[in-house]
Design a protein around this motif. Structure first.
Motif, PDB file in Angstrom:
ATOM      1  N   THR A   7      56.944  36.279  28.320  1.00 15.74           N
ATOM      2  CA  THR A   7      55.859  36.010  29.269  1.00 15.74           C
ATOM      3  C   THR A   7      54.795  37.088  29.140  1.00 15.74           C
ATOM      4  N   THR A   8      53.558  36.670  28.987  1.00 23.35           N
ATOM      5  CA  THR A   8      52.462  37.632  28.946  1.00 23.35           C
ATOM      6  C   THR A   8      52.233  38.184  30.346  1.00 23.35           C
ATOM      7  N   SER A   9      51.485  39.246  30.434  1.00 24.91           N
ATOM      8  CA  SER A   9      51.260  39.908  31.717  1.00 24.91           C
ATOM      9  C   SER A   9      50.591  38.971  32.709  1.00 24.91           C
ATOM     10  N   PRO A  10      51.202  38.766  33.874  1.00 30.69           N
ATOM     11  CA  PRO A  10      50.606  37.865  34.864  1.00 30.69           C
ATOM     12  C   PRO A  10      49.460  38.513  35.634  1.00 30.69           C
ATOM     13  N   TRP A  11      49.205  39.805  35.383  1.00 25.72           N
ATOM     14  CA  TRP A  11      48.180  40.505  36.158  1.00 25.72           C
ATOM     15  C   TRP A  11      46.829  40.550  35.457  1.00 25.72           C
ATOM     16  N   ILE A  12      46.708  39.977  34.270  1.00 30.79           N
ATOM     17  CA  ILE A  12      45.411  39.954  33.589  1.00 30.79           C
ATOM     18  C   ILE A  12      44.634  38.705  34.001  1.00 30.79           C
ATOM     19  N   ASP A  13      43.334  38.718  33.738  1.00 25.59           N
ATOM     20  CA  ASP A  13      42.467  37.591  34.100  1.00 25.59           C
ATOM     21  C   ASP A  13      41.538  37.287  32.930  1.00 25.59           C
ATOM     22  N   SER A  29      47.752  44.496  42.455  1.00 26.99           N
ATOM     23  CA  SER A  29      47.261  45.189  41.262  1.00 26.99           C
ATOM     24  C   SER A  29      46.755  44.225  40.201  1.00 26.99           C
ATOM     25  N   HIS A  30      46.583  42.980  40.563  1.00 24.15           N
ATOM     26  CA  HIS A  30      46.028  42.003  39.616  1.00 24.15           C
ATOM     27  C   HIS A  30      44.596  42.400  39.283  1.00 24.15           C
ATOM     28  N   LEU A  31      44.243  42.314  38.018  1.00 19.94           N
ATOM     29  CA  LEU A  31      42.926  42.792  37.589  1.00 19.94           C
ATOM     30  C   LEU A  31      41.776  42.028  38.234  1.00 19.94           C
ATOM     31  N   SER A  32      42.044  40.782  38.672  1.00 15.74           N
ATOM     32  CA  SER A  32      40.956  40.020  39.297  1.00 15.74           C
ATOM     33  C   SER A  32      40.445  40.714  40.552  1.00 15.74           C
ATOM     34  N   ARG A  33      41.283  41.545  41.172  1.00 14.08           N
ATOM     35  CA  ARG A  33      40.869  42.247  42.399  1.00 14.08           C
ATOM     36  C   ARG A  33      39.911  43.402  42.099  1.00 14.08           C
ATOM     37  N   PHE A  34      39.788  43.769  40.829  1.00 14.57           N
ATOM     38  CA  PHE A  34      38.900  44.865  40.451  1.00 14.57           C
ATOM     39  C   PHE A  34      37.560  44.355  39.925  1.00 14.57           C
ATOM     40  N   ALA A  35      37.375  43.028  39.938  1.00 14.75           N
ATOM     41  CA  ALA A  35      36.122  42.457  39.422  1.00 14.75           C
ATOM     42  C   ALA A  35      34.963  42.883  40.317  1.00 14.75           C
ATOM     43  N   ARG A  36      33.838  43.308  39.696  1.00 11.20           N
ATOM     44  CA  ARG A  36      32.688  43.790  40.463  1.00 11.20           C
ATOM     45  C   ARG A  36      31.447  42.944  40.251  1.00 11.20           C
ATOM     46  N   SER A  37      31.370  42.252  39.133  1.00 11.80           N
ATOM     47  CA  SER A  37      30.154  41.484  38.842  1.00 11.80           C
ATOM     48  C   SER A  37      30.519  40.068  38.466  1.00 11.80           C
ATOM     49  N   ARG A  38      29.562  39.197  38.546  1.00  7.70           N
ATOM     50  CA  ARG A  38      29.762  37.788  38.209  1.00  7.70           C
ATOM     51  C   ARG A  38      28.620  37.331  37.312  1.00  7.70           C
ATOM     52  N   GLU A  39      28.986  36.647  36.220  1.00  9.62           N
ATOM     53  CA  GLU A  39      27.957  36.138  35.327  1.00  9.62           C
ATOM     54  C   GLU A  39      27.088  35.111  36.054  1.00  9.62           C
ATOM     55  N   SER A  90      41.322  42.302  29.763  1.00 10.66           N
ATOM     56  CA  SER A  90      42.387  41.291  29.782  1.00 10.66           C
ATOM     57  C   SER A  90      42.636  40.744  28.386  1.00 10.66           C
ATOM     58  N   ARG A  91      41.561  40.504  27.650  1.00  5.29           N
ATOM     59  CA  ARG A  91      41.723  39.959  26.299  1.00  5.29           C
ATOM     60  C   ARG A  91      42.368  40.988  25.375  1.00  5.29           C
ATOM     61  N   GLN A  92      42.038  42.253  25.550  1.00  5.34           N
ATOM     62  CA  GLN A  92      42.689  43.291  24.745  1.00  5.34           C
ATOM     63  C   GLN A  92      44.193  43.313  25.015  1.00  5.34           C
ATOM     64  N   VAL A  93      44.545  43.304  26.300  1.00  8.10           N
ATOM     65  CA  VAL A  93      45.965  43.298  26.673  1.00  8.10           C
ATOM     66  C   VAL A  93      46.653  42.067  26.094  1.00  8.10           C
ATOM     67  N   PHE A  94      46.035  40.939  26.263  1.00  9.21           N
ATOM     68  CA  PHE A  94      46.609  39.669  25.800  1.00  9.21           C
ATOM     69  C   PHE A  94      46.844  39.686  24.299  1.00  9.21           C
ATOM     70  N   ASN A  95      45.853  40.147  23.536  1.00 10.08           N
ATOM     71  CA  ASN A  95      45.988  40.158  22.081  1.00 10.08           C
ATOM     72  C   ASN A  95      47.059  41.141  21.624  1.00 10.08           C
ATOM     73  N   LEU A  96      47.155  42.293  22.300  1.00 11.29           N
ATOM     74  CA  LEU A  96      48.220  43.239  21.978  1.00 11.29           C
ATOM     75  C   LEU A  96      49.592  42.614  22.187  1.00 11.29           C
ATOM     76  N   GLU A  97      49.758  41.918  23.299  1.00  8.27           N
ATOM     77  CA  GLU A  97      51.053  41.320  23.624  1.00  8.27           C
ATOM     78  C   GLU A  97      51.404  40.196  22.651  1.00  8.27           C
ATOM     79  N   PRO A 121      55.911  47.828  33.441  1.00 11.75           N
ATOM     80  CA  PRO A 121      55.034  48.397  34.464  1.00 11.75           C
ATOM     81  C   PRO A 121      54.338  49.676  33.993  1.00 11.75           C
ATOM     82  N   HIS A 122      54.977  50.407  33.080  1.00  9.10           N
ATOM     83  CA  HIS A 122      54.350  51.612  32.532  1.00  9.10           C
ATOM     84  C   HIS A 122      53.045  51.264  31.837  1.00  9.10           C
ATOM     85  N   PHE A 123      53.077  50.208  31.050  1.00 12.18           N
ATOM     86  CA  PHE A 123      51.855  49.756  30.368  1.00 12.18           C
ATOM     87  C   PHE A 123      50.816  49.306  31.391  1.00 12.18           C
ATOM     88  N   HIS A 124      51.276  48.580  32.402  1.00  8.60           N
ATOM     89  CA  HIS A 124      50.368  48.116  33.457  1.00  8.60           C
ATOM     90  C   HIS A 124      49.673  49.302  34.122  1.00  8.60           C
TER      91      HIS A 124
END
Length: 806
Positions: free
Chosen positions: A116-122, A207-217, A134-141, A50-53
């Protein structure tokens, strides 16, 4: 239930793990021992804390705050300075991990962990910033897990928002997975996917990162919600990852299972973990958690696969801190991790079973105890399952008995069949009784019916012919013809030791054999010609060519061939495992997709299914009790649409063989020559078939499954003795026969298609007088506005290079 004596007779070992969504503390050796003492085999561990999160959230919040401040109408910025935008403001960079960011360290028992990788990334976020972070977090893990020696990593699947598929986001997700496999080349990755999306909702984690999304391609392509959405997402991911064997599925079982067609599709996919959340259990009358009948049936089917999935119990309570209660619950049975197989199978005594019931309500791990109960009470493998267990989804090159001399062990495998030789004996016995009843003229001077076993091998059909004669009291004269010099030695020994010299053993290729030798030195005829030359597709081991070549010895007036006829059958299937296996070999063997394989199909899905009513309309030979299985709700399940390609009958018409002989040698009267080369003497055994298969559900075709049926003998009363590997008719005609596995014609580029499509299969049996080979082609069509539109076409595959030599 009896104790299991033979390990091969025991149900497969179940490996069961423990997962807690809220597990925050490091998984150390002490917790691992507690898990093993509680009868778990493995445990999950988060890669980061959670500290990393919190640090990642802080970075993201700072970034958004800077954007918001820059665009605020009441800020004091100098108007001459450019206002930061997502295109000009640098994306936050996630710093390297610190000891406070991850609980993992390399240690001896780390191989028992499922990370298990972080379930809060998207990874599939429509917001480019969220996707990048999310990809940065994923690659670090992934990189740190690989460094620590982790072998298995569980990754949360893409968020299927409102049950829809966004193509661009799925490809974005798949690319991230592909990068991860390159980062950790020894990691096994498991994508968590639901069996079918329910009313898909946003992640509950605030605190899932998807809730912080502001734009859509703007280039998103959205597909409508469907019960197939989850499988469709997996199909996109694994296709872009080129069917990697290191990428598999952690399949989540919902409380309510989807349709049987969706279940069958997942059964064909590489499911390596079955994820069972606490919500999938239901209480029994004494409030203990159990699974529904449908769930138990699904588990049993998965546990019969060659590669048995692991089971992961999610959020079913903490691991107990002592072993005492666990021992009481499991009747003193050792944990599977310690017992490692057969020693775990004997069931507890009645006294221990009574103690087990007494302590039910005190069970600290009721969900685990129930799953272990299911494990101990799995049905035994029957004889067929034991025989085929090691062959499931194992690709084998078809035999070439004409070109090669088979080994004794190969013959021995065939001879273990409990059905085939019994049915051959019945066919011979009925033929003998009909011959006698009709007072047909025999070919011998002694009044005995002359039987020749063409291609005798080690002699099982010879033995059966002698038994049929004894059972019917019809005298016979038996000839055993075999070209294999090694088998010829064994046949002579059998004649001395077992057959009391009743058999004349001849070493010869059957096509060169001139027939039984008569007292005056001339050659006579055979009344009943018996052979077992059929392959998995009936004709793929050149039975037509062999029997044509020996037909000259058959009694021209009354001669009988056993088998009398046979038909080849085909249907399109999805089989990702076989496709991946062939793809993996293609670098060293480019012709891997140009060869049909003999394989005991296990993890596959029939793509074209018929209701019993549709099967009746299409003239499919099927009865209500044959090929149909009641589902859990009592309805009748669909039947595979297995269509007939072509047939061969023996003896062949004399006029056809006469024309073949005319063409052999290339005379003017024999025509201008063969289409594929040679004189065309064997072209009467060439075949072509084209079939249309309706596919109601979307899917991907990886190839064609081939089967056969044969009529060994049809009596004067019209009753037949038949063998079949066709799944629609096998139970009716020759249940439990194991001599022949299906044949598989692979497709180099899998053909994907939507719901309500049509697959058109074209297949040829080709010959150039020297060898026989197959060619096949698959096309996908869809109806648009009443018109049939072609979606895709496979390559024209040809096994000519590896054809069966004549």
């Amino acid at each position: 239930m009896d104790n299991f004596v033979d390990v091969a007779d025991a149900p497969p070992t179940w490996y069961i793990g423990h997962h807690e969504t809220t597990r925050l503390l490091p998984v150390n050796d002490q917790l691992l021992r507690l898990a093993q003492d509680a009868n778990y085999d493995m445990i999950t561990s988060p890669i980061t804390t959670p500290h990393f999160h919190s640090n990642v959230q802080a970075l993201l919040s700072s970034y958004h705050a800077e954007l918001d401040y820059s665009h605020s109408s009441d800020n004091d910025n100098d108007d001459t300075l450019p206002i930061p935008t997502p295109d000009t403001l640098p994306i936050p960079l996630i710093p390297a991990l610190t000891p406070a960011d991850s609980p993992l360290i390399p240690h001896d028992n780390i191989s028992q962990l499922l990370a298990t990788t972080s379930p809060w990334i998207d990874l599939a976020s429509p917001d480019a910033i969220i996707a990048n972070i999310s990809r940065q977090v994923f690659n670090l893990e992934i990189a740190y897990a690989a460094f620590c020696g982790i072998q298995h990593v569980i990754i949360q699947g893409p968020i299927l928002e409102d049950g829809t598929i966004c193509t661009s986001r799925l490809t974005q997700y798949a690319r991230a997975i592909q990068e991860a496999m390159a980062t950790g080349p020894y990691l096994q990755l498991y994508i968590v996917l639901p069996t079918a999306p329910s009313s898909s909702k946003a992640p509950e984690n605030q605190s899932h990162l998807s809730r912080f999304a502001r734009s859509r391609e703007s280039f998103d392509i959205i597909e409508a919600a469907s019960a197939w959405t989850s499988w469709e997402a997996w199909n996109v991911i694994r296709t872009l990852c080129n069917y990697s064997g290191r990428l598999t599925i952690a399949l989540t079982l919902p409380k309510r299972l989807p349709s049987t067609s969706i279940q069958s599709r997942w059964y064909s996919e590489p499911v390596r973990i079955i994820w069972i959340p606490e919500s999938s259990f239901i209480p029994n009358p004494i409030s203990q958690p159990v699974l529904s009948r449908a769930h138990k049936s699904l588990l049993t089917r998965f546990m019969r696969l060659r590669t048995v999935p692991w089971l992961l119990l999610s959020d079913v309570g903490p691991i107990p801190s002592s072993l005492q209660a666990s021992e009481e619950m499991n009747g003193g049975i050792l944990p599977i991790a310690a017992a490692a197989g057969a020693s775990a199978w004997p069931l507890p005594s009645d006294a221990k079973a009574a103690d087990h019931k007494k302590s039910l309500r005190e069970d600290p791990t009721p969900h685990l105890s129930y799953i272990r109960f299911l494990q101990r009470n799995q049905p035994r493998r029957d004889a067929i399952e034991r025989f085929v267990g090691g062959y499931q989804d194992y690709l084998q090159t078809p035999l070439q008995p004409l070109a090669d001399n088979l080994e004794s062990i190969t013959y021995e495998v065939f001879e273990k069949d409990p059905i085939k030789y019994e049915w051959y004996e019945r066919a011979i016995a009925r033929a003998l009784m009909d011959w006698q009843a009709e007072s047909k003229q025999v070919s011998s001077s002694t009044g005995a019916v002359v039987i020749a076993v063409a291609g005798s091998g080690r002699g099982p059909l010879v033995t059966r012919a002698l038994r049929a004669s004894a059972a019917t009291s019809v005298p016979v004269q038996v000839w055993a013809v075999e070209k294999n010099p090694n088998a010829y030695v064994l046949l002579q020994r059998h004649n001395e030791k077992e057959w009391n010299r009743q058999v004349t053993v001849v070493k010869s290729d059957m096509r060169a054999w001139k027939g039984p030798v008569l007292p005056d030195g001339t050659h006579g005829h055979v009344d009943i010609l018996v052979s077992e030359l059929l392959g998995s597709f009936a004709d793929n081991e050149l039975s037509p060519e062999c029997l044509d070549g020996v037909q000259h010895v058959l009694n021209p007036a009354n001669g009988i061939s056993i088998p009398a006829s046979y038909t080849a059958h085909i249907t399109p299937i999805a089989t990702p495992k076989l496709y991946a296996d062939i793809l993996g070999k293609s670098s060293s063997d480019p012709s891997g997709f140009e060869l049909p394989y003999v394989v005991m199909l296990s993890a596959f899905d029939n793509l074209s299914m018929l209701t019993p009513e549709e099967a009746e309309l299409s003239n499919t030979e099927v009865k209500q009790e044959n090929g149909t299985t009641p589902s859990q709700d009592g309805t009748t399940l669909p039947i595979p649409d297995v269509q007939t390609c072509w047939s061969f009958s023996h003896p062949a018409p004399a006029s056809m063989l006469a024309q073949s002989n005319l063409r052999r040698g290339g005379s003017a009267m024999g025509g201008w020559g063969g289409v594929n080369g040679g004189d065309g003497a064997n072209e009467h055994n060439g075949r072509f078939a084209i079939h249309n298969f309706k596919c109601k559900e979307r899917g991907t075709c990886h190839g064609l499954a081939g089967y056969f049926e044969t009529v060994l003998y049809e009596g004067t009363d019209g009753k037949r003795v038949e063998l079949s590997t066709n799944p629609v008719t096998m139970d009716e005609k020759s249940k439990d026969m194991i001599s022949w596995f299906p044949i598989f014609f692979p497709v180099k580029a899998p053909i994907s298609f939507p719901d309500n499509s049509e697959l058109q299969v074209s297949i040829w049996r080709q010959t150039d007088d020297r060898k026989v080979w197959y060619e096949w082609l698959v096309e996908a069509f869809v109806n648009v506005g009443g018109k049939k539109c072609r979606l895709s076409t496979s390559d024209l595959h040809s096994s000519k290079k590896n054809g069966c030599l004549m």
